[in-house]
Design a protein around this motif. Structure first.
Motif, PDB file in Angstrom:
ATOM      1  N   GLU A 179       1.031  -1.260  -0.027  1.00 40.52           N
ATOM      2  CA  GLU A 179       0.040   0.104  -0.004  1.00 40.52           C
ATOM      3  C   GLU A 179       0.769   1.140  -0.032  1.00 40.52           C
ATOM      4  O   GLU A 179       0.546   2.287  -0.692  1.00 40.52           O
ATOM      5  CB  GLU A 179      -1.011   0.076   1.208  1.00 40.52           C
ATOM      6  N   ASP A 200       2.340   1.484  -3.587  1.00 37.68           N
ATOM      7  CA  ASP A 200       1.344   1.483  -4.545  1.00 37.68           C
ATOM      8  C   ASP A 200       1.874   0.057  -5.419  1.00 37.68           C
ATOM      9  O   ASP A 200       2.012   0.171  -6.715  1.00 37.68           O
ATOM     10  CB  ASP A 200       1.305   2.640  -5.447  1.00 37.68           C
ATOM     11  N   SER A 239      -7.037  -1.351  -3.456  1.00 41.10           N
ATOM     12  CA  SER A 239      -6.030  -0.710  -4.287  1.00 41.10           C
ATOM     13  C   SER A 239      -4.806  -1.339  -4.195  1.00 41.10           C
ATOM     14  O   SER A 239      -3.838  -1.433  -4.841  1.00 41.10           O
ATOM     15  CB  SER A 239      -5.538   0.636  -3.382  1.00 41.10           C
ATOM     16  N   VAL A 240      -4.836  -2.769  -3.442  1.00 38.55           N
ATOM     17  CA  VAL A 240      -3.517  -3.547  -3.350  1.00 38.55           C
ATOM     18  C   VAL A 240      -4.085  -4.944  -3.771  1.00 38.55           C
ATOM     19  O   VAL A 240      -4.505  -5.844  -3.172  1.00 38.55           O
ATOM     20  CB  VAL A 240      -3.048  -3.864  -1.838  1.00 38.55           C
TER      21      VAL A 240
END
Length: 147
Positions: free
Chosen positions: A30, A33, A78-79
């Motif tokens: 995280e 990114d 997002s991961v």
């Protein structure tokens, strides 16, 4: 020079220690990114059981899939997390052990960072992940976090 991380590799074995390691791997991913690759390492007892026909591969696949689904739920959208399964031991190859399996997988998935648990393996030769963590710390070319 800042650290660039695209893929974080975390070896897991279905134990609480590997859940904890996955939480750290997700946090690193995280922050940078990046994606996480969970490598489910099968212990010696399971590997020998499959080879001998005493353990059904389908049962092992179901168990590992369920565990990976559980750890995927730990990550925010997002991961991304993907996974693979590997025998941590071989009855026919002398140099096939969890540490080498982890480093080979790191190369295969082009991992930039490794998070390795120091405990686990469900009592299968109790200190397997501890010894593989030590091996990975000694020989990895990537940064390693041992938790």
């Amino acid at each position: 020079m800042p650290l660039e991380v695209d893929t974080v590799l975390v070896p897991v074995d279905g134990t609480e220690a590997s859940v904890s390691a996955t939480e750290y791997a997700v946090a690193v991913a995280e922050r940078y990114d990046a994606a996480v690759h969970a490598l489910y390492v099968l212990g010696e007892t399971v590997a020998r059981g499959i080879d001998a026909g005493d353990v059904a591969e389908d049962d092992v696949a179901d168990e590992t899939s369920a565990f990976v689904a559980d750890i995927e739920a730990l990550a925010p959208p997002s991961v991304p997390i993907d996974s693979s399964i590997a025998y941590g031991f071989s009855t026919s190859r002398k140099l096939h052990h969890p540490g080498s399996v982890i480093l080979d997988a790191a190369e295969d998935v082009d991992a930039d960072f490794l998070v390795v648990p120091r405990e686990g393996m469900r009592g299968d030769a109790a200190d397997v992940l501890e010894k593989s963590a030590e091996y990975v710390l000694l020989y990895a070319s990537q940064p390693v976090l041992s938790v």
